[in-house]
Design an enzyme around this catalytic site. Sequence first.
Site, PDB file in Angstrom:
ATOM      1  N   SER A  43       0.922  -1.246   0.073  1.00  0.00           N
ATOM      2  CA  SER A  43       0.143   0.210  -0.078  1.00  0.00           C
ATOM      3  C   SER A  43       0.960   1.205   0.054  1.00  0.00           C
ATOM      4  O   SER A  43       0.382   2.257  -0.592  1.00  0.00           O
ATOM      5  CB  SER A  43      -1.046   0.018   1.141  1.00  0.00           C
ATOM      6  OG  SER A  43      -0.193  -0.098   2.315  1.00  0.00           O
ATOM      7  N   ASP A 337      -4.463   8.009   7.297  1.00  0.00           N
ATOM      8  CA  ASP A 337      -5.311   7.334   7.832  1.00  0.00           C
ATOM      9  C   ASP A 337      -4.816   6.765   9.216  1.00  0.00           C
ATOM     10  O   ASP A 337      -3.532   6.830   9.268  1.00  0.00           O
ATOM     11  CB  ASP A 337      -6.126   6.274   6.917  1.00  0.00           C
ATOM     12  CG  ASP A 337      -5.193   5.316   6.214  1.00  0.00           C
ATOM     13  OD1 ASP A 337      -4.123   5.043   6.778  1.00  0.00           O
ATOM     14  OD2 ASP A 337      -5.380   4.498   5.306  1.00  0.00           O
ATOM     15  N   HIS A 340      -1.237   4.948   7.122  1.00  0.00           N
ATOM     16  CA  HIS A 340      -0.432   5.398   5.917  1.00  0.00           C
ATOM     17  C   HIS A 340      -0.261   6.721   6.214  1.00  0.00           C
ATOM     18  O   HIS A 340      -1.238   7.653   6.503  1.00  0.00           O
ATOM     19  CB  HIS A 340      -1.421   4.975   4.629  1.00  0.00           C
ATOM     20  CG  HIS A 340      -1.794   3.722   4.553  1.00  0.00           C
ATOM     21  ND1 HIS A 340      -2.985   3.101   4.815  1.00  0.00           N
ATOM     22  CD2 HIS A 340      -1.033   2.706   4.039  1.00  0.00           C
ATOM     23  CE1 HIS A 340      -2.843   1.680   4.639  1.00  0.00           C
ATOM     24  NE2 HIS A 340      -1.684   1.557   4.173  1.00  0.00           N
TER      25      HIS A 340
END
Length: 363
Positions: A43, A337, A340
Amino acid sequence: MAQFKLRSLKLLTFTLTMIRVLEITLAAGNDIEGPALVFIGASQSDVGVNNVLDTLAKANFPPYGRDFVYGDIKGATGRFSNGKILPDFVAQNLGVPFPVAYNSPEAKGPAALSGINTASAGAGWLNGTGSNLGQLIPGTEQVQWVKQWQQGLVSRVGSQKASHIIENALYLINIGDNDLFYYLQNAELRKTYTEEQYFQLMIDVAIANIKDLYNSGARKMTFTSVTARGCSPLQITLYQPLDRSKCVASVQTLVSAYSAEVKAAIQTLGQSLEGSKFYIADVFNITVDLFLHPSKYGLEHQESSIGCCGTGLFELGPLCNITLDSCSDANEYLFFDAQHYTEEAWRIIVDSFFDEMKAFLQL
Ligand SMILES: *[C@@H]1O[C@H](CO)[C@@H](O)[C@H](O)[C@H]1NC(C)=O
Ligand SMILES: *[C@@H]1O[C@H](CO)[C@@H](O)[C@H](O)[C@H]1NC(C)=O
Ligand SMILES: *[C@@H]1O[C@H](CO)[C@@H](O)[C@H](O)[C@H]1NC(C)=O
Protein backbone atom coordinates in the site's frame (compact mmCIF):
# COMPACT_ATOMS: atom_id res chain seq x y z
CA MET A 1 -2.47 21.65 -63.26
CA ALA A 2 -3.52 18.08 -62.48
CA GLN A 3 0.10 16.98 -62.61
CA PHE A 4 1.13 19.84 -60.33
CA LYS A 5 -1.54 18.83 -57.86
CA LEU A 6 -0.41 15.23 -57.92
CA ARG A 7 3.16 16.30 -57.32
CA SER A 8 2.24 18.50 -54.37
CA LEU A 9 0.14 15.70 -52.99
CA LYS A 10 3.13 13.36 -53.20
CA LEU A 11 5.31 15.99 -51.59
CA LEU A 12 2.75 16.49 -48.87
CA THR A 13 2.53 12.74 -48.22
CA PHE A 14 6.31 12.51 -48.13
CA THR A 15 6.55 15.45 -45.71
CA LEU A 16 3.90 13.97 -43.43
CA THR A 17 5.71 10.65 -43.40
CA MET A 18 8.95 12.37 -42.49
CA ILE A 19 7.26 14.26 -39.70
CA ARG A 20 5.85 11.01 -38.34
CA VAL A 21 9.25 9.32 -38.47
CA LEU A 22 10.77 12.29 -36.73
CA GLU A 23 8.03 12.28 -34.09
CA ILE A 24 8.50 8.60 -33.37
CA THR A 25 12.27 9.03 -33.14
CA LEU A 26 11.88 11.99 -30.82
CA ALA A 27 9.33 10.19 -28.69
CA ALA A 28 11.59 7.16 -28.35
CA GLY A 29 14.50 9.49 -27.58
CA ASN A 30 12.55 11.31 -24.88
CA ASP A 31 11.47 8.12 -23.24
CA ILE A 32 14.95 7.00 -22.41
CA GLU A 33 16.01 10.34 -21.03
CA GLY A 34 16.18 9.64 -17.33
CA PRO A 35 15.76 6.13 -15.97
CA ALA A 36 12.59 4.07 -16.23
CA LEU A 37 11.14 3.32 -12.81
CA VAL A 38 9.70 0.05 -11.61
CA PHE A 39 7.91 -0.21 -8.28
CA ILE A 40 7.19 -3.47 -6.49
CA GLY A 41 5.39 -3.19 -3.19
CA ALA A 42 2.23 -2.85 -1.15
CA SER A 43 0.00 0.00 0.00
CA GLN A 44 2.87 2.44 0.48
CA SER A 45 3.52 2.23 -3.28
CA ASP A 46 0.14 1.18 -4.76
CA VAL A 47 -1.03 3.75 -7.35
CA GLY A 48 -4.13 1.88 -8.45
CA VAL A 49 -3.36 -1.82 -9.00
CA ASN A 50 -5.99 -2.80 -6.42
CA ASN A 51 -8.69 -0.56 -7.94
CA VAL A 52 -9.94 -3.33 -10.20
CA LEU A 53 -9.37 -6.23 -7.80
CA ASP A 54 -12.00 -7.77 -5.56
CA THR A 55 -10.48 -6.65 -2.27
CA LEU A 56 -11.07 -4.56 0.82
CA ALA A 57 -7.61 -3.02 0.42
CA LYS A 58 -8.66 -0.09 -1.75
CA ALA A 59 -8.39 3.66 -1.52
CA ASN A 60 -9.94 4.87 -4.77
CA PHE A 61 -12.57 7.06 -3.14
CA PRO A 62 -12.54 10.28 -1.12
CA PRO A 63 -11.22 11.47 1.23
CA TYR A 64 -8.20 9.59 -0.20
CA GLY A 65 -6.52 11.74 -2.81
CA ARG A 66 -8.12 14.94 -1.58
CA ASP A 67 -4.87 16.86 -2.17
CA PHE A 68 -3.62 14.76 -5.10
CA VAL A 69 -2.75 16.67 -8.28
CA TYR A 70 -0.60 15.35 -11.11
CA GLY A 71 -1.10 16.97 -14.50
CA ASP A 72 -4.78 16.51 -15.34
CA ILE A 73 -5.27 13.87 -12.67
CA LYS A 74 -6.89 15.03 -9.44
CA GLY A 75 -8.42 13.29 -6.44
CA ALA A 76 -8.65 9.65 -5.45
CA THR A 77 -6.55 7.27 -7.58
CA GLY A 78 -6.06 4.31 -5.27
CA ARG A 79 -3.17 5.90 -3.38
CA PHE A 80 -3.45 5.40 0.38
CA SER A 81 -2.85 9.04 1.26
CA ASN A 82 -4.23 12.53 0.84
CA GLY A 83 -1.77 13.15 -2.00
CA LYS A 84 1.48 11.88 -3.41
CA ILE A 85 3.22 8.82 -1.99
CA LEU A 86 6.65 7.19 -2.09
CA PRO A 87 6.92 6.31 -5.82
CA ASP A 88 5.60 9.74 -6.79
CA PHE A 89 8.31 11.58 -4.87
CA VAL A 90 11.02 9.31 -6.27
CA ALA A 91 9.78 10.05 -9.81
CA GLN A 92 9.27 13.74 -9.11
CA ASN A 93 12.75 14.15 -7.62
CA LEU A 94 14.23 12.44 -10.68
CA GLY A 95 12.14 14.61 -13.01
CA VAL A 96 10.56 11.64 -14.79
CA PRO A 97 6.87 10.69 -15.26
CA PHE A 98 4.99 8.82 -12.52
CA PRO A 99 4.78 5.15 -13.59
CA VAL A 100 1.22 3.90 -14.04
CA ALA A 101 -0.37 0.80 -12.50
CA TYR A 102 0.57 -2.24 -14.57
CA ASN A 103 -3.02 -3.45 -14.87
CA SER A 104 -4.41 -0.04 -15.92
CA PRO A 105 -5.37 0.78 -19.55
CA GLU A 106 -2.61 3.45 -19.66
CA ALA A 107 0.00 0.74 -19.15
CA LYS A 108 -0.84 -0.60 -22.62
CA GLY A 109 0.22 2.71 -24.16
CA PRO A 110 3.39 4.83 -24.39
CA ALA A 111 3.36 5.50 -20.62
CA ALA A 112 4.85 2.05 -20.09
CA LEU A 113 8.11 3.19 -21.72
CA SER A 114 8.91 5.22 -18.61
CA GLY A 115 8.27 2.35 -16.23
CA ILE A 116 5.58 0.49 -14.39
CA ASN A 117 4.11 0.10 -10.92
CA THR A 118 2.94 -3.33 -9.75
CA ALA A 119 2.50 -2.55 -6.04
CA SER A 120 -0.64 -4.04 -4.52
CA ALA A 121 -2.01 -2.90 -1.17
CA GLY A 122 -2.12 -5.64 1.46
CA ALA A 123 0.39 -7.84 -0.37
CA GLY A 124 3.60 -9.31 0.96
CA TRP A 125 6.44 -11.55 -0.17
CA LEU A 126 4.45 -14.59 0.93
CA ASN A 127 1.52 -15.62 -1.26
CA GLY A 128 -0.83 -16.08 1.67
CA THR A 129 -0.25 -12.65 3.21
CA GLY A 130 -3.36 -10.47 3.10
CA SER A 131 -5.58 -13.26 1.82
CA ASN A 132 -8.12 -12.20 4.47
CA LEU A 133 -8.56 -8.93 2.55
CA GLY A 134 -9.55 -10.53 -0.75
CA GLN A 135 -7.71 -10.55 -4.04
CA LEU A 136 -4.24 -9.00 -4.27
CA ILE A 137 -0.97 -9.40 -6.15
CA PRO A 138 1.79 -11.01 -4.03
CA GLY A 139 5.44 -10.06 -4.54
CA THR A 140 6.31 -13.09 -6.69
CA GLU A 141 3.45 -12.37 -9.07
CA GLN A 142 4.48 -8.70 -9.21
CA VAL A 143 7.93 -9.78 -10.33
CA GLN A 144 6.29 -11.85 -13.10
CA TRP A 145 4.44 -8.70 -14.17
CA VAL A 146 7.73 -6.81 -14.27
CA LYS A 147 9.20 -9.49 -16.53
CA GLN A 148 6.16 -9.21 -18.82
CA TRP A 149 6.74 -5.46 -18.93
CA GLN A 150 10.36 -6.06 -19.91
CA GLN A 151 9.30 -8.43 -22.71
CA GLY A 152 6.74 -5.88 -23.87
CA LEU A 153 9.53 -3.31 -24.21
CA VAL A 154 11.41 -5.62 -26.55
CA SER A 155 8.47 -5.79 -28.93
CA ARG A 156 7.89 -2.05 -28.66
CA VAL A 157 11.35 -0.58 -29.11
CA GLY A 158 13.52 -3.53 -30.16
CA SER A 159 15.87 -5.57 -28.07
CA GLN A 160 18.79 -3.16 -28.04
CA LYS A 161 16.85 -0.17 -26.77
CA ALA A 162 14.85 -2.42 -24.43
CA SER A 163 18.04 -3.77 -22.84
CA HIS A 164 19.23 -0.23 -22.32
CA ILE A 165 15.97 0.74 -20.59
CA ILE A 166 15.90 -2.46 -18.49
CA GLU A 167 19.50 -2.18 -17.28
CA ASN A 168 19.32 1.50 -16.47
CA ALA A 169 15.92 1.34 -14.78
CA LEU A 170 15.54 1.75 -11.04
CA TYR A 171 13.68 -1.15 -9.42
CA LEU A 172 12.38 0.02 -6.06
CA ILE A 173 11.16 -2.76 -3.82
CA ASN A 174 9.09 -1.84 -0.79
CA ILE A 175 7.37 -4.93 0.52
CA GLY A 176 7.40 -7.10 3.65
CA ASP A 177 5.58 -5.07 6.26
CA ASN A 178 2.29 -6.85 5.62
CA ASP A 179 3.93 -10.27 6.06
CA LEU A 180 5.05 -9.22 9.53
CA PHE A 181 1.69 -7.72 10.43
CA TYR A 182 -0.12 -10.82 9.14
CA TYR A 183 2.12 -13.00 11.31
CA LEU A 184 1.35 -10.93 14.39
CA GLN A 185 -2.39 -11.18 13.81
CA ASN A 186 -2.45 -14.84 12.90
CA ALA A 187 -2.30 -17.27 15.83
CA GLU A 188 -2.12 -20.25 13.47
CA LEU A 189 1.01 -18.91 11.76
CA ARG A 190 2.62 -18.12 15.08
CA LYS A 191 2.02 -21.69 16.21
CA THR A 192 3.51 -23.08 13.00
CA TYR A 193 6.58 -20.88 12.72
CA THR A 194 8.90 -19.19 15.18
CA GLU A 195 9.73 -15.60 14.30
CA GLU A 196 13.09 -16.72 13.06
CA GLN A 197 11.58 -19.39 10.78
CA TYR A 198 9.03 -16.96 9.44
CA PHE A 199 11.70 -14.34 8.66
CA GLN A 200 13.61 -17.04 6.80
CA LEU A 201 10.54 -17.89 4.70
CA MET A 202 10.17 -14.24 3.75
CA ILE A 203 13.86 -13.81 3.02
CA ASP A 204 13.96 -16.93 0.84
CA VAL A 205 11.13 -15.55 -1.31
CA ALA A 206 12.74 -12.11 -1.41
CA ILE A 207 16.10 -13.53 -2.51
CA ALA A 208 14.55 -15.78 -5.17
CA ASN A 209 12.68 -12.81 -6.63
CA ILE A 210 15.69 -10.51 -6.57
CA LYS A 211 17.70 -13.14 -8.44
CA ASP A 212 14.88 -13.50 -10.91
CA LEU A 213 14.91 -9.75 -11.55
CA TYR A 214 18.68 -9.74 -11.92
CA ASN A 215 18.54 -12.62 -14.40
CA SER A 216 15.98 -10.73 -16.46
CA GLY A 217 18.35 -7.76 -16.75
CA ALA A 218 17.66 -5.56 -13.72
CA ARG A 219 20.83 -4.03 -12.28
CA LYS A 220 19.91 -1.05 -10.10
CA MET A 221 17.71 -1.85 -7.16
CA THR A 222 16.60 -0.01 -4.05
CA PHE A 223 15.18 -1.86 -1.06
CA THR A 224 13.35 0.17 1.52
CA SER A 225 13.31 -1.15 5.04
CA VAL A 226 9.99 -1.63 6.78
CA THR A 227 8.81 1.67 8.25
CA ALA A 228 8.16 2.05 11.96
CA ARG A 229 4.92 0.12 11.79
CA GLY A 230 4.63 -0.06 15.58
CA CYS A 231 4.14 3.72 15.60
CA SER A 232 0.99 3.70 13.44
CA PRO A 233 -2.30 4.81 15.01
CA LEU A 234 -3.90 1.43 14.29
CA GLN A 235 -1.16 -0.59 16.01
CA ILE A 236 -1.28 1.73 19.01
CA THR A 237 -5.08 1.39 19.15
CA LEU A 238 -4.77 -2.41 18.99
CA TYR A 239 -1.98 -2.86 21.54
CA GLN A 240 -1.86 0.12 23.89
CA PRO A 241 -4.83 2.42 23.29
CA LEU A 242 -4.30 4.30 26.53
CA ASP A 243 -0.63 5.01 26.00
CA ARG A 244 -0.57 6.79 22.66
CA SER A 245 2.67 8.71 23.01
CA LYS A 246 4.88 5.67 22.43
CA CYS A 247 5.35 3.21 19.58
CA VAL A 248 4.37 -0.40 20.30
CA ALA A 249 7.63 -1.94 21.45
CA SER A 250 6.83 -5.55 20.49
CA VAL A 251 5.96 -4.55 16.91
CA GLN A 252 9.03 -2.34 16.63
CA THR A 253 11.26 -5.15 17.86
CA LEU A 254 9.84 -7.56 15.30
CA VAL A 255 10.29 -5.04 12.50
CA SER A 256 13.88 -4.21 13.49
CA ALA A 257 14.87 -7.86 13.83
CA TYR A 258 13.49 -8.72 10.39
CA SER A 259 15.00 -5.61 8.80
CA ALA A 260 18.48 -6.41 10.09
CA GLU A 261 18.32 -9.96 8.70
CA VAL A 262 16.91 -9.10 5.31
CA LYS A 263 19.37 -6.24 4.92
CA ALA A 264 22.32 -8.57 5.56
CA ALA A 265 20.95 -11.18 3.15
CA ILE A 266 20.42 -8.62 0.38
CA GLN A 267 23.87 -7.09 0.84
CA THR A 268 25.50 -10.52 0.61
CA LEU A 269 23.49 -11.34 -2.49
CA GLY A 270 24.41 -8.01 -4.09
CA GLN A 271 28.10 -8.81 -3.72
CA SER A 272 27.68 -12.06 -5.62
CA LEU A 273 25.70 -10.62 -8.57
CA GLU A 274 28.14 -9.04 -10.96
CA GLY A 275 27.35 -5.54 -12.12
CA SER A 276 24.47 -5.12 -9.69
CA LYS A 277 24.05 -2.07 -7.51
CA PHE A 278 21.82 -2.54 -4.48
CA TYR A 279 20.88 0.42 -2.34
CA ILE A 280 19.15 -0.01 1.01
CA ALA A 281 16.97 2.89 2.08
CA ASP A 282 16.68 2.36 5.81
CA VAL A 283 13.67 4.47 6.71
CA PHE A 284 13.02 2.94 10.12
CA ASN A 285 14.79 5.62 12.17
CA ILE A 286 13.32 8.56 10.34
CA THR A 287 9.81 7.19 10.68
CA VAL A 288 10.35 6.74 14.43
CA ASP A 289 11.76 10.25 14.68
CA LEU A 290 8.85 11.74 12.71
CA PHE A 291 6.50 10.12 15.20
CA LEU A 292 8.37 11.33 18.28
CA HIS A 293 9.31 14.81 17.05
CA PRO A 294 6.86 15.94 14.36
CA SER A 295 7.60 19.64 14.84
CA LYS A 296 11.29 19.06 14.08
CA TYR A 297 10.09 18.26 10.55
CA GLY A 298 7.54 21.07 10.37
CA LEU A 299 4.46 18.95 11.05
CA GLU A 300 2.12 21.04 13.19
CA HIS A 301 -0.18 18.33 14.46
CA GLN A 302 1.56 17.07 17.60
CA GLU A 303 -0.40 13.89 18.31
CA SER A 304 1.32 11.61 15.82
CA SER A 305 -0.75 8.62 16.90
CA ILE A 306 -3.93 10.21 15.54
CA GLY A 307 -4.44 10.23 11.78
CA CYS A 308 -6.36 12.76 9.73
CA CYS A 309 -9.23 10.56 8.58
CA GLY A 310 -12.24 10.14 10.87
CA THR A 311 -11.33 9.65 14.52
CA GLY A 312 -7.79 8.92 13.32
CA LEU A 313 -7.61 5.92 15.62
CA PHE A 314 -8.52 2.99 13.37
CA GLU A 315 -10.03 4.06 10.05
CA LEU A 316 -8.43 2.86 6.87
CA GLY A 317 -9.58 1.51 3.50
CA PRO A 318 -13.40 1.38 3.32
CA LEU A 319 -13.67 2.65 6.91
CA CYS A 320 -11.97 5.88 5.87
CA ASN A 321 -14.62 7.35 3.63
CA ILE A 322 -16.51 10.50 2.79
CA THR A 323 -19.21 9.90 5.42
CA LEU A 324 -16.66 10.90 8.07
CA ASP A 325 -15.32 14.27 9.03
CA SER A 326 -11.61 14.49 8.49
CA CYS A 327 -9.03 17.04 9.58
CA SER A 328 -8.78 20.35 7.77
CA ASP A 329 -5.12 20.33 6.72
CA ALA A 330 -3.90 16.78 6.18
CA ASN A 331 -0.34 17.88 5.52
CA GLU A 332 0.05 19.02 9.12
CA TYR A 333 -0.30 15.34 10.08
CA LEU A 334 2.07 12.40 9.99
CA PHE A 335 -0.66 9.86 9.22
CA PHE A 336 -3.54 10.35 6.82
CA ASP A 337 -5.44 7.21 7.79
CA ALA A 338 -4.65 4.92 10.72
CA GLN A 339 -1.79 3.20 8.89
CA HIS A 340 -0.62 5.38 5.99
CA TYR A 341 1.44 8.54 5.85
CA THR A 342 0.36 11.89 4.48
CA GLU A 343 1.86 13.40 1.36
CA GLU A 344 4.00 15.74 3.47
CA ALA A 345 5.37 12.82 5.49
CA TRP A 346 6.28 10.96 2.27
CA ARG A 347 8.04 14.04 0.94
CA ILE A 348 10.19 14.14 4.09
CA ILE A 349 10.85 10.37 4.07
CA VAL A 350 11.88 10.25 0.39
CA ASP A 351 14.05 13.37 0.77
CA SER A 352 15.87 11.63 3.63
CA PHE A 353 17.43 9.04 1.27
CA PHE A 354 16.94 10.34 -2.26
CA ASP A 355 20.26 12.11 -2.87
CA GLU A 356 22.31 9.27 -1.45
CA MET A 357 20.35 6.73 -3.50
CA LYS A 358 20.67 8.77 -6.70
CA ALA A 359 24.43 9.11 -6.30
CA PHE A 360 24.95 5.48 -5.30
CA LEU A 361 22.92 4.04 -8.18
CA GLN A 362 24.12 6.71 -10.65
CA LEU A 363 20.59 7.52 -11.71
C1 LIG B 1 3.54 -18.11 -5.04
O1 LIG B 1 2.76 -17.94 -6.21
C2 LIG B 1 3.49 -18.00 -7.44
C3 LIG B 1 2.50 -17.73 -8.57
O2 LIG B 1 2.21 -16.41 -8.64
C4 LIG B 1 4.16 -19.34 -7.59
O3 LIG B 1 4.93 -19.36 -8.76
C5 LIG B 1 5.05 -19.61 -6.39
O4 LIG B 1 5.60 -20.89 -6.46
C6 LIG B 1 4.26 -19.47 -5.09
N1 LIG B 1 5.18 -19.57 -3.98
C7 LIG B 1 5.03 -20.44 -2.99
C8 LIG B 1 6.09 -20.46 -1.95
O5 LIG B 1 4.06 -21.17 -2.91
C1 LIG C 1 19.13 3.99 13.72
O1 LIG C 1 19.27 4.36 15.08
C2 LIG C 1 20.03 3.43 15.84
C3 LIG C 1 19.93 3.80 17.31
O2 LIG C 1 19.90 5.16 17.51
C4 LIG C 1 21.46 3.42 15.30
O3 LIG C 1 22.25 2.53 16.03
C5 LIG C 1 21.42 3.02 13.83
O4 LIG C 1 22.71 3.09 13.27
C6 LIG C 1 20.48 3.91 13.04
N1 LIG C 1 20.35 3.34 11.72
C7 LIG C 1 20.42 4.08 10.62
C8 LIG C 1 20.28 3.34 9.32
O5 LIG C 1 20.55 5.26 10.60
C1 LIG D 1 -17.73 4.46 5.76
O1 LIG D 1 -17.23 4.45 7.08
C2 LIG D 1 -18.21 4.11 8.03
C3 LIG D 1 -17.64 4.38 9.44
O2 LIG D 1 -16.46 3.67 9.69
C4 LIG D 1 -18.64 2.67 7.80
O3 LIG D 1 -19.57 2.27 8.75
C5 LIG D 1 -19.23 2.56 6.40
O4 LIG D 1 -19.52 1.22 6.09
C6 LIG D 1 -18.25 3.10 5.35
N1 LIG D 1 -18.91 3.24 4.07
C7 LIG D 1 -18.46 2.63 2.96
C8 LIG D 1 -19.20 2.97 1.72
O5 LIG D 1 -17.51 1.87 2.93
